[in-house]
Design a protein around this motif. Structure first.
Motif, PDB file in Angstrom:
ATOM      1  N   SER A 234       0.815  -1.214   0.000  1.00  0.00           N
ATOM      2  CA  SER A 234       0.000   0.000   0.000  1.00  0.00           C
ATOM      3  C   SER A 234       0.848   1.263   0.000  1.00  0.00           C
ATOM      4  O   SER A 234       0.420   2.290  -0.542  1.00  0.00           O
ATOM      5  N   VAL A 235       2.035   1.226   0.575  1.00  0.00           N
ATOM      6  CA  VAL A 235       2.870   2.427   0.580  1.00  0.00           C
ATOM      7  C   VAL A 235       3.563   2.613  -0.777  1.00  0.00           C
ATOM      8  O   VAL A 235       3.827   3.750  -1.193  1.00  0.00           O
ATOM      9  N   PHE A 236       3.866   1.527  -1.485  1.00  0.00           N
ATOM     10  CA  PHE A 236       4.435   1.634  -2.828  1.00  0.00           C
ATOM     11  C   PHE A 236       3.363   1.960  -3.865  1.00  0.00           C
ATOM     12  O   PHE A 236       3.621   2.668  -4.823  1.00  0.00           O
ATOM     13  N   ASP A 237       2.181   1.400  -3.697  1.00  0.00           N
ATOM     14  CA  ASP A 237       1.012   1.620  -4.566  1.00  0.00           C
ATOM     15  C   ASP A 237       1.154   0.936  -5.924  1.00  0.00           C
ATOM     16  O   ASP A 237       0.273   0.211  -6.351  1.00  0.00           O
ATOM     17  N   GLU A 238       2.257   1.169  -6.631  1.00  0.00           N
ATOM     18  CA  GLU A 238       2.483   0.558  -7.935  1.00  0.00           C
ATOM     19  C   GLU A 238       3.948   0.161  -8.072  1.00  0.00           C
ATOM     20  O   GLU A 238       4.829   0.820  -7.510  1.00  0.00           O
ATOM     21  N   ALA A 239       4.192  -0.889  -8.861  1.00  0.00           N
ATOM     22  CA  ALA A 239       5.573  -1.335  -9.065  1.00  0.00           C
ATOM     23  C   ALA A 239       6.390  -0.300  -9.820  1.00  0.00           C
ATOM     24  O   ALA A 239       7.603  -0.189  -9.648  1.00  0.00           O
ATOM     25  N   ALA A 329      11.714  -5.216  -5.946  1.00  0.00           N
ATOM     26  CA  ALA A 329      12.238  -5.941  -7.106  1.00  0.00           C
ATOM     27  C   ALA A 329      11.372  -7.162  -7.430  1.00  0.00           C
ATOM     28  O   ALA A 329      11.140  -7.484  -8.603  1.00  0.00           O
ATOM     29  N   MET A 330      10.877  -7.850  -6.390  1.00  0.00           N
ATOM     30  CA  MET A 330       9.978  -8.983  -6.613  1.00  0.00           C
ATOM     31  C   MET A 330       8.713  -8.537  -7.330  1.00  0.00           C
ATOM     32  O   MET A 330       8.217  -9.222  -8.238  1.00  0.00           O
ATOM     33  N   TRP A 331       8.158  -7.391  -6.899  1.00  0.00           N
ATOM     34  CA  TRP A 331       6.944  -6.873  -7.530  1.00  0.00           C
ATOM     35  C   TRP A 331       7.215  -6.465  -8.980  1.00  0.00           C
ATOM     36  O   TRP A 331       6.417  -6.739  -9.883  1.00  0.00           O
ATOM     37  N   LYS A 332       8.346  -5.812  -9.187  1.00  0.00           N
ATOM     38  CA  LYS A 332       8.670  -5.301 -10.518  1.00  0.00           C
ATOM     39  C   LYS A 332       8.871  -6.428 -11.523  1.00  0.00           C
ATOM     40  O   LYS A 332       8.474  -6.326 -12.685  1.00  0.00           O
ATOM     41  N   THR A 333       9.482  -7.516 -11.076  1.00  0.00           N
ATOM     42  CA  THR A 333       9.750  -8.658 -11.964  1.00  0.00           C
ATOM     43  C   THR A 333       8.717  -9.767 -11.853  1.00  0.00           C
ATOM     44  O   THR A 333       8.785 -10.743 -12.608  1.00  0.00           O
ATOM     45  N   ASN A 334       7.805  -9.630 -10.869  1.00  0.00           N
ATOM     46  CA  ASN A 334       6.759 -10.629 -10.640  1.00  0.00           C
ATOM     47  C   ASN A 334       7.355 -12.019 -10.392  1.00  0.00           C
ATOM     48  O   ASN A 334       6.905 -13.022 -10.960  1.00  0.00           O
TER      49      ASN A 334
END
Length: 344
Positions: A234-239, A329-334
């Motif tokens: 929630s604090v990042f909101d988007e990758a 990084a996990m979110w960005k690369t899924n």
């Protein structure tokens, strides 16, 4: 001619100032803090409007969303950054603040703040409410310990829950003091009620986590549970929030301050900028990672090596920062967390 506007928002009224491309004031007025009133004034008094600025504050999220829906080119500025510029003005009034903010908007000397999605703020509200209840529970427990200590009754460190030990004291050691028995029973009843409400919020947060793929992805990392995963997401909101994952640590205030002037150059403590609650959750996750008997991973090995060199407290902060970087990084690369091949 292009025009720029700024809003000095208060609970009841909002001061608006419109300036042209050369900084001359073209229109100014104080209107009710209502999106329709603000939008109507800007439509009539600010032709060729390029952008409208306002500071972060309690009403910023609501007002930004409402004005954006009305096609107003609204931006949100960091209040600390704007305040540093407004300090140069000798007289502080709502009118002068709006005029000063309008000049900041015109020159572009501001730091824009991202307004997150509405669902993100709802999750933040759940986390904040839970944190408040947990703090209240801890305060009640500490208050009860302190009150009983005054009369020579000590909780001590015994096997069993806080509730079990409190029941033993109420049933036995407070026979000679009916008033203290009443105090202890009242506080324990309040504590039980708060625990029930915490469970309600925990169930809701767990349901949100199950329905959110990125939260389930974060929970593959060691030490990261439902609360930490939701807090970070929630604090990042988007990758795409950060171009580089290494910026995530600085955004959460987990990187050292830097001071350099002439021959002086030194690093200080972490900046502690950004969201305090998420920083706390990451710190707790790092503590769990380093102290619990979890599967081996290179992150834990790195943290334990740092603890031997620099101390456990610094190691926890460093692991919290690295954990924030890894999660982004996990979110960005899924991709899920990569455990060491030794443990595979």
């Amino acid at each position: 001619m292009p025009s720029y506007a700024a809003l000095d928002v208060a609970q009841e009224t909002t001061a608006i100032c419109v300036v042209d491309d050369e900084g001359r004031i073209r229109a100014e007025k104080k209107v009710p803090t209502c999106p329709d009133a603000i939008s109507d004034f800007l439509t009539d008094g600010a032709p060729e409007l390029v952008r409208v600025g306002m500071e972060t504050g309690p009403l910023a999220v609501w007002l930004w969303n409402e004005l954006a829906e009305r096609q107003v080119p609204i931006i949100c500025m960091d209040a600390r950054h704007a305040n540093a510029a407004l300090k140069m003005r000798p007289v502080k009034t709502d009118r002068n603040d709006a005029a000063g903010l309008a000049q900041i908007v015109r020159t572009g000397w501001f730091k824009q703040v991202r307004i997150k999605s509405r669902s993100t703020y709802q999750i933040r509200s759940l986390l904040t409410a839970r944190e408040m209840l947990v703090r209240t529970r801890v305060r009640i427990e500490n208050e009860l310990r302190g009150l009983l200590r005054t009369f020579g009754v000590l909780f001590g460190k015994r096997v069993g829950s806080f509730t079990k030990r409190a029941d033993e004291i109420i049933a036995g050691e407070l026979d000679a003091s009916p008033e203290m028995r009443l105090v202890a029973q009242t506080l324990m009843t309040a504590r039980a009620s708060i625990l029930d409400q915490i469970k309600v919020l925990d169930r809701r947060l767990s349901a949100v986590a199950r329905a959110t793929p990125v939260v389930r992805l974060f929970m593959t990392a060691p030490g990261v549970g439902v609360i930490t995963a939701l807090s970070v997401a929630s604090v990042f909101d988007e990758a795409s929030r950060f171009r580089r994952s290494s910026s995530a640590g600085a955004y959460l205030g987990l990187t050292p301050r830097r001071y350099e002037s002439g021959e002086t150059s030194r690093n200080g403590r972490i900046s502690k900028q950004g969201n305090q609650l998420t920083r706390k959750h990451l710190y707790e996750a790092a503590t769990t990672l380093l102290t619990r008997n979890l599967r081996f991973c290179t992150l834990k090995a790195w943290g334990m090596k740092l603890a031997r060199v620099s101390g456990f407290k610094k190691a926890r902060v460093a692991v919290a920062r690295k954990l924030a970087v890894i999660l982004h990084a996990m979110w960005k690369t899924n991709t899920p967390f990569r455990w060491s091949e030794i443990d595979a």
